[in-house]
Scaffold this motif. Structure first.
Motif, short mmCIF file in Angstrom:
data_model
loop_
_atom_site.label_atom_id
_atom_site.label_comp_id
_atom_site.label_asym_id
_atom_site.label_seq_id
_atom_site.Cartn_x
_atom_site.Cartn_y
_atom_site.Cartn_z
N THR A 67 2.93 -4.99 -7.52
CA THR A 67 1.61 -5.57 -7.72
C THR A 67 1.77 -7.03 -8.13
N SER A 72 5.38 -0.76 -0.93
CA SER A 72 3.96 -1.06 -0.90
C SER A 72 3.69 -2.25 -1.81
N ARG A 93 0.65 -4.69 -3.41
CA ARG A 93 -0.79 -4.86 -3.68
C ARG A 93 -0.98 -6.22 -4.34
N MET A 150 0.40 -2.44 3.33
CA MET A 150 -1.06 -2.55 3.24
C MET A 150 -1.67 -1.96 4.50
#
Length: 664
Positions: A21, A124, A126, A140
């Protein structure tokens, strides 16, 4: 980080997943939080990589056995060289854009990770961004859960203009800075057509569709990128100065660069180098494959001759305006290295022939996940004379011009000088499947031949470099020919005989074939329902076990070609023809019905693996001929059985001619 450290870390753990993130809500204080999940193979200590304020850091990591997770939160600083985390300002309107371009060794600049190419993981990303920003990147949307190396991880974020064009089921999504929106709108239809055709062409040639076929392929034209383009998973990044209108002098270069990056979807993201010294191979393959796809497609053919020359961005990287960054200089120097790599790959293609080279390339992609130059390069022959002797030996045996012992003498001489792993594998397979099976009618003669081959292979292992493919190939071949005592000793040295690794199972297969390991010992070594146990049981010299192995070949859940081939090798072992004579009738009467419900590829495979290839008798040949004459087999299966029957006929003829000369 050294290669040795990387290998040590790979032996200690495998990475399962990264969840990253990045918080950009305050553009002056970016932060990242990384959760990494990994599987410890053994207890030990290693480190993860990070970068802070220009300093490379090693973050200590204690590893336990089993699955575990770590979480790292850190403040980030922007890089100004076009890799890592970058903030750029479009000079045309002052808009700010942020992107993370990892590239080789740059991933730790923006997220804490185990940064080496062979430790691939589901990833992943974010991004928490200012309102109204467009964000695209790894993991994404439809690209979620892609297994990629750290250097192919990244994202773009900012007030991008976007054009979406759907071509042949592929959504091509193009992003560019807002000031370039008119150019993007004009270029989108033609560029999307090229992209879709190249994606389809490469997928067809490799027998492997693009990872996002039927979904979306995103391409972002990024200001100030250190490379002309980067194969970031989830969003290919291209330097924005390459975005030019169709018909302009730079448009061909743009198309060429994109074809190169599209090829990286396979060579880079799907199949990855094991260490940085093979980066040239990955880039050369992308170049050759991309250009080949352009030449083969209507939309790309006019641009197939263009070169992806490196250019520099006109926008400002944050508040700096370097004329030539260090990263640009390194990339420019690397382009000469890659050119030499392209010539090397093209030489391989010419030596192997285009058809064989593409077949090898397809196997590399299907087998993955790491890219091995040895699987693509043609065999290195010590001399033309040596190559001719091997070819002449195969021809003479096929023509029944020499007997088994004579052929064995030539083979032993060739093994004594062989340095290429692929050729060695070919020779030992030929010995097992052809010469060993037909060359001796008495088991004692065949066992003595195996002993001599095993001695030759032991010498190959002794002279081969430690850890080389040649050493590994020779070791496995030795196991399949050696006598029971040294094989038992080898197995005992592999974790006290408890190892479940492939070499240990190869040793058990050999002991089973020799009658030195029974059902109880095999089942105790593994899962009774597993492929390794089933394969090993097929090697037992027992008619009942052979019957059960033949039945297992047709089990609905068994489809792995390697497992089927291994079971067939045991089932039709050269020393066990008396245990499988009853299967000749079953093949004759049951094969058509058993293969009819199967898909054609599976039916063909079953017809080959169930064929009684070790029963070299005229009666067996007659029985197979009756099956072929009935017309009950599907055409592809009938062709496969006909090929096997021709090999059976050769074996019967060879034995008939030399049956009185089989003593060694």
């Amino acid at each position: 980080m050294t290669e040795r450290e990387a290998r040590e870390r790979s032996g200690l753990l495998s990475v399962l997943r990264y969840d990253v993130t990045v918080d950009l809500r305050d553009l002056d204080a970016p932060r990242s939080t990384t959760k990494v999940v990994f599987d410890g193979k053994r207890a030990g200590a290693t480190f993860a990589e990070a970068r802070d304020a220009g300093r490379d850091l090693r973050v200590p990591v204690a590893v336990a056995v089993g699955t575990q997770a770590r979480e790292y939160t850190r403040s980030l600083t922007y890089d100004i060289g076009g890799s890592g985390l970058c903030r750029v300002v479009d000079e045309a309107d002052g808009s700010v854009y942020v992107y993370a371009a990892s590239g080789p060794t740059a991933a730790p600049h923006w997220f804490t990770c185990f940064d080496q190419p062979d430790l691939k993981a589901e990833t992943s990303v974010r991004v928490e961004s200012p309102p109204g920003w467009v964000v695209a990147g790894t993991g994404m949307g439809e690209a979620a859960a892609a297994v990629v190396p750290t250097y192919a991880t990244g994202f773009v974020a900012g007030p991008f203009a976007t054009e979406t064009v759907r071509e042949d089921g592929l959504g091509v999504v193009l992003h560019a800075v807002r000031s370039r929106a008119p150019v993007l709108e004009g270029v989108a239809p033609g560029l999307a057509r090229v992209v879709a055709e190249v994606v389809a062409e490469i997928g067809e040639r490799l027998g492997c569709p693009a990872p996002r076929k039927g979904g979306e392929l995103r391409i972002a034209f990024v200001p100030g990128l250190a490379w002309p383009a980067m194969e970031t998973a989830g969003c290919v990044m291209v330097r924005d100065s390459l975005l030019v209108a169709p018909g302009s002098s730079g448009y061909a270069r743009l198309v060429s660069v994109l074809a190169h990056e599209i090829a990286h979807l396979w060579f880079g993201n799907l199949v990855t180098i094991g260490w940085w010294d093979d980066l040239w191979l990955q880039e050369a393959l992308a170049d050759v494959v991309g250009r080949t796809a352009l030449r083969a497609t209507p939309a790309g053919r006019p641009y197939a001759g263009a070169e992806a020359r490196r250019v520099h961005s006109p926008v400002t990287l944050d508040r700096h305006r370097p004329a030539l960054t260090a990263a640009d200089a390194l990339a420019s120097a690397a382009s000469h290295h890659y050119s030499a790599g392209v010539r090397q790959v093209q030489d391989w293609m010419r030596a192997l022939g285009e058809k064989e080279w593409w077949a090898r390339l397809a196997r590399v992609v299907s087998e993955g996940p790491l890219l091995d130059a040895g699987a693509l390069a043609p065999p290195e022959r010590r001399s033309t004379a040596g190559a001719d002797r091997w070819e002449e030996l195969q021809r003479a045996v096929a023509a029944c011009e020499i007997d088994g012992p004579t052929a064995l003498g030539v083979l032993l001489s060739l093994l004594g000088h062989e340095r290429d792993a692929d050729r060695l594998a070919g020779m030992t397979t030929w010995f097992a499947e052809r010469l060993r099976r037909a060359g001796w009618t008495r088991p004692a003669g065949g066992r003595e031949a195996e002993r001599l081959v095993a001695e030759a292979l032991r010498e190959v292992v002794a002279r081969a470099p430690d850890g080389s493919r040649l050493a590994a190939t020779a070791t496995y071949a030795w196991v399949s020919t050696a006598a029971a005592p040294p094989v038992r000793s080898l197995l005992g040295g592999l974790d006290g005989g408890r190892s479940a690794g492939p070499l240990a199972w190869a040793a058990r297969n050999r002991l089973a074939a020799l009658g030195e390991l029974g059902r109880r010992g095999i089942v105790a070594a593994g899962d009774e329902t597993g492929a390794e146990v089933a394969t090993c049981l097929a090697f037992l010299p027992d008619a009942g076990e052979k019957e059960r192995a033949w039945e297992r070949l047709f089990a609905p859940g068994l489809s792995d070609p390697a497992t089927l081939a291994g079971m067939a090798a045991g089932l039709w072992h050269a020393d066990h023809p008396e245990h499988v004579t009853g299967l000749v009738a079953r093949f004759r009467h049951e094969t058509a019905a058993r293969t009819d419900p199967c898909s054609e590829p599976r039916a063909v495979a079953l017809a080959r693996f169930a064929f009684p290839r070790s029963v070299l008798t005229a009666d067996a040949f007659t029985s197979v001929g009756e099956l072929l004459g009935e017309g009950r087999l599907r055409p592809a299966s009938r062709a496969a059985v006909r090929e096997c029957a021709a090999e059976l006929a050769w074996g019967v003829r060879f034995r008939s001619q030399w049956m009185n000369l089989d003593a060694v």
